[in-house]
Design a protein around this motif. Sequence first.
Motif, PDB file in Angstrom:
ATOM      1  N   TYR A 138      61.022  35.104  -8.495  1.00 58.66           N
ATOM      2  CA  TYR A 138      61.084  36.559  -8.429  1.00 58.66           C
ATOM      3  C   TYR A 138      60.982  37.125  -9.842  1.00 58.66           C
ATOM      4  O   TYR A 138      61.926  37.045 -10.622  1.00 58.66           O
ATOM      5  N   LEU A 139      59.827  37.693 -10.159  1.00 58.32           N
ATOM      6  CA  LEU A 139      59.708  38.403 -11.422  1.00 58.32           C
ATOM      7  C   LEU A 139      60.509  39.698 -11.356  1.00 58.32           C
ATOM      8  O   LEU A 139      60.786  40.215 -10.271  1.00 58.32           O
ATOM      9  N   SER A 140      60.842  40.224 -12.508  1.00 57.33           N
ATOM     10  CA  SER A 140      61.479  41.545 -12.534  1.00 57.33           C
ATOM     11  C   SER A 140      60.509  42.561 -11.944  1.00 57.33           C
ATOM     12  O   SER A 140      59.318  42.567 -12.293  1.00 57.33           O
ATOM     13  N   PRO A 141      60.977  43.420 -11.036  1.00 54.60           N
ATOM     14  CA  PRO A 141      60.080  44.417 -10.434  1.00 54.60           C
ATOM     15  C   PRO A 141      59.324  45.252 -11.459  1.00 54.60           C
ATOM     16  O   PRO A 141      58.206  45.699 -11.198  1.00 54.60           O
ATOM     17  N   THR A 142      59.909  45.450 -12.637  1.00 50.16           N
ATOM     18  CA  THR A 142      59.233  46.247 -13.660  1.00 50.16           C
ATOM     19  C   THR A 142      58.004  45.540 -14.221  1.00 50.16           C
ATOM     20  O   THR A 142      57.154  46.176 -14.855  1.00 50.16           O
ATOM     21  N   ASP A 143      57.904  44.207 -14.001  1.00 49.55           N
ATOM     22  CA  ASP A 143      56.758  43.442 -14.488  1.00 49.55           C
ATOM     23  C   ASP A 143      55.676  43.279 -13.428  1.00 49.55           C
ATOM     24  O   ASP A 143      54.690  42.582 -13.662  1.00 49.55           O
ATOM     25  N   ILE A 144      55.870  43.871 -12.262  1.00 46.92           N
ATOM     26  CA  ILE A 144      54.928  43.709 -11.162  1.00 46.92           C
ATOM     27  C   ILE A 144      54.176  45.019 -10.947  1.00 46.92           C
ATOM     28  O   ILE A 144      54.778  46.054 -10.663  1.00 46.92           O
ATOM     29  N   GLY A 145      52.848  44.967 -11.081  1.00 49.49           N
ATOM     30  CA  GLY A 145      52.057  46.179 -10.935  1.00 49.49           C
ATOM     31  C   GLY A 145      51.685  46.492  -9.502  1.00 49.49           C
ATOM     32  O   GLY A 145      51.632  47.654  -9.112  1.00 49.49           O
ATOM     33  N   GLU A 146      51.430  45.453  -8.691  1.00 49.33           N
ATOM     34  CA  GLU A 146      50.996  45.664  -7.310  1.00 49.33           C
ATOM     35  C   GLU A 146      52.172  46.196  -6.482  1.00 49.33           C
ATOM     36  O   GLU A 146      53.220  45.565  -6.390  1.00 49.33           O
ATOM     37  N   ARG A 147      51.983  47.355  -5.860  1.00 44.22           N
ATOM     38  CA  ARG A 147      53.090  48.041  -5.199  1.00 44.22           C
ATOM     39  C   ARG A 147      53.712  47.227  -4.081  1.00 44.22           C
ATOM     40  O   ARG A 147      54.939  47.142  -3.968  1.00 44.22           O
ATOM     41  N   TRP A 148      52.896  46.586  -3.222  1.00 49.11           N
ATOM     42  CA  TRP A 148      53.456  45.880  -2.073  1.00 49.11           C
ATOM     43  C   TRP A 148      54.218  44.631  -2.491  1.00 49.11           C
ATOM     44  O   TRP A 148      55.219  44.266  -1.872  1.00 49.11           O
ATOM     45  N   VAL A 149      53.772  43.990  -3.562  1.00 52.08           N
ATOM     46  CA  VAL A 149      54.500  42.822  -4.076  1.00 52.08           C
ATOM     47  C   VAL A 149      55.828  43.259  -4.668  1.00 52.08           C
ATOM     48  O   VAL A 149      56.867  42.638  -4.446  1.00 52.08           O
ATOM     49  N   ARG A 150      55.792  44.353  -5.427  1.00 53.81           N
ATOM     50  CA  ARG A 150      57.023  44.876  -6.023  1.00 53.81           C
ATOM     51  C   ARG A 150      58.038  45.250  -4.945  1.00 53.81           C
ATOM     52  O   ARG A 150      59.240  44.989  -5.083  1.00 53.81           O
ATOM     53  N   ALA A 151      57.544  45.814  -3.848  1.00 55.09           N
ATOM     54  CA  ALA A 151      58.440  46.189  -2.747  1.00 55.09           C
ATOM     55  C   ALA A 151      59.070  44.967  -2.108  1.00 55.09           C
ATOM     56  O   ALA A 151      60.263  44.968  -1.767  1.00 55.09           O
ATOM     57  N   ARG A 152      58.271  43.893  -1.931  1.00 58.86           N
ATOM     58  CA  ARG A 152      58.818  42.672  -1.329  1.00 58.86           C
ATOM     59  C   ARG A 152      59.890  42.048  -2.212  1.00 58.86           C
ATOM     60  O   ARG A 152      60.958  41.656  -1.731  1.00 58.86           O
ATOM     61  N   VAL A 153      59.628  41.950  -3.497  1.00 58.22           N
ATOM     62  CA  VAL A 153      60.605  41.372  -4.416  1.00 58.22           C
ATOM     63  C   VAL A 153      61.861  42.225  -4.466  1.00 58.22           C
ATOM     64  O   VAL A 153      62.990  41.712  -4.462  1.00 58.22           O
ATOM     65  N   SER A 206      68.690  36.845 -11.727  1.00 55.49           N
ATOM     66  CA  SER A 206      68.333  37.021 -13.140  1.00 55.49           C
ATOM     67  C   SER A 206      67.740  35.706 -13.633  1.00 55.49           C
ATOM     68  O   SER A 206      68.414  34.910 -14.277  1.00 55.49           O
ATOM     69  N   GLN A 207      66.470  35.497 -13.323  1.00 60.21           N
ATOM     70  CA  GLN A 207      65.873  34.193 -13.581  1.00 60.21           C
ATOM     71  C   GLN A 207      64.812  34.243 -14.673  1.00 60.21           C
ATOM     72  O   GLN A 207      64.284  35.302 -15.020  1.00 60.21           O
ATOM     73  N   THR A 208      64.510  33.046 -15.185  1.00 62.92           N
ATOM     74  CA  THR A 208      63.489  32.887 -16.227  1.00 62.92           C
ATOM     75  C   THR A 208      62.517  31.782 -15.858  1.00 62.92           C
ATOM     76  O   THR A 208      61.901  31.174 -16.723  1.00 62.92           O
ATOM     77  N   VAL A 209      62.357  31.517 -14.563  1.00 62.20           N
ATOM     78  CA  VAL A 209      61.612  30.335 -14.146  1.00 62.20           C
ATOM     79  C   VAL A 209      60.149  30.376 -14.578  1.00 62.20           C
ATOM     80  O   VAL A 209      59.573  29.337 -14.912  1.00 62.20           O
ATOM     81  N   VAL A 210      59.533  31.546 -14.599  1.00 58.75           N
ATOM     82  CA  VAL A 210      58.111  31.609 -14.986  1.00 58.75           C
ATOM     83  C   VAL A 210      57.937  31.175 -16.439  1.00 58.75           C
ATOM     84  O   VAL A 210      57.078  30.337 -16.752  1.00 58.75           O
TER      85      VAL A 210
END
Length: 315
Positions: A138-153, A206-210
Amino acid sequence: MTWWATLCERLGWTRPPLLHIAIDEGTGPVVILVHGIASSSETFRELVPLLVPRHRVIAVDILGFGESPIPEGCEYRLEDHVEALATTIRSLKLREPFILVGHSLGSLIAARLAAMPRTRASRRTQVSRVVLVGPPVYLSPTDIGERWVRARVNAYLRAYDFLRLNKEFTLANAAIIARLLPKGIFELTERNWTPFVKSLEHCIESQTVVSDIAAVRVPVDVVYGVLDAFIAAGSMTVIERMRHVTMHRVEANDHLIRPRLARALARVIDADDRAGAGALSAAAASSVTASTLTSVARLETWTHEPSEKPAESSP
């Protein structure tokens, strides 16, 4: 008490606790198995018999779960889990690098351990390959540009927050789920409630896996079920782009390591090093890390187009 132990006690220094080693069977190249949150080494009950004929298989219970210690005052940060695992592996006095397999939260722990800089002191914890099973990315929502992906996360993170803040509801439903699964696969009780909520907050939410995967200098395999409810659609794309990562999708399997996923996972672990793979040079690894972190920061579109064929499609 030795002078060193006395000094550590006076300064408030504590050594990471040794984890419970639930399984140590077989001979051959070493495979170390690390389970996920609210679980135990029973997670790998379907996998171990497939590996033992060709490997020395070691399965541990992570900090706060199974039969491992629950240290008073522990915050269950990723660093706490990694330090306890590293200390336990060093105690085994392994002479050769090993394959490190992590499931769910265990995959986040494995990625961080493998990403740690190699030093002379860490020669007993050298990893030859990393296999991540069902990693909850799970990336931070602020780092996700695609709206539907951000909503899922965002939905996943809100659900985890709700579970942490509603103890009675979570424990009651966990008891129902536990009765439907083999003993040890999922166990959430008063005893491990604190490790659960703190690991959930400090490691998964609060992960750093990526960035950890990007920093790993050895080949990484990611194995996951198509029906895994803990993987947000689109969340694997940034990992798929990394040159040292190979993806394996398993049809008709959820988050648990059921027989189908276990067979696919065993094949991945048994496979010879991929052609052209192997330890990355420092320059190549730095390039992977830099390019990946740049792509994370600038991620504007995020769609899920699997780049690999399913690892297994037959029943």
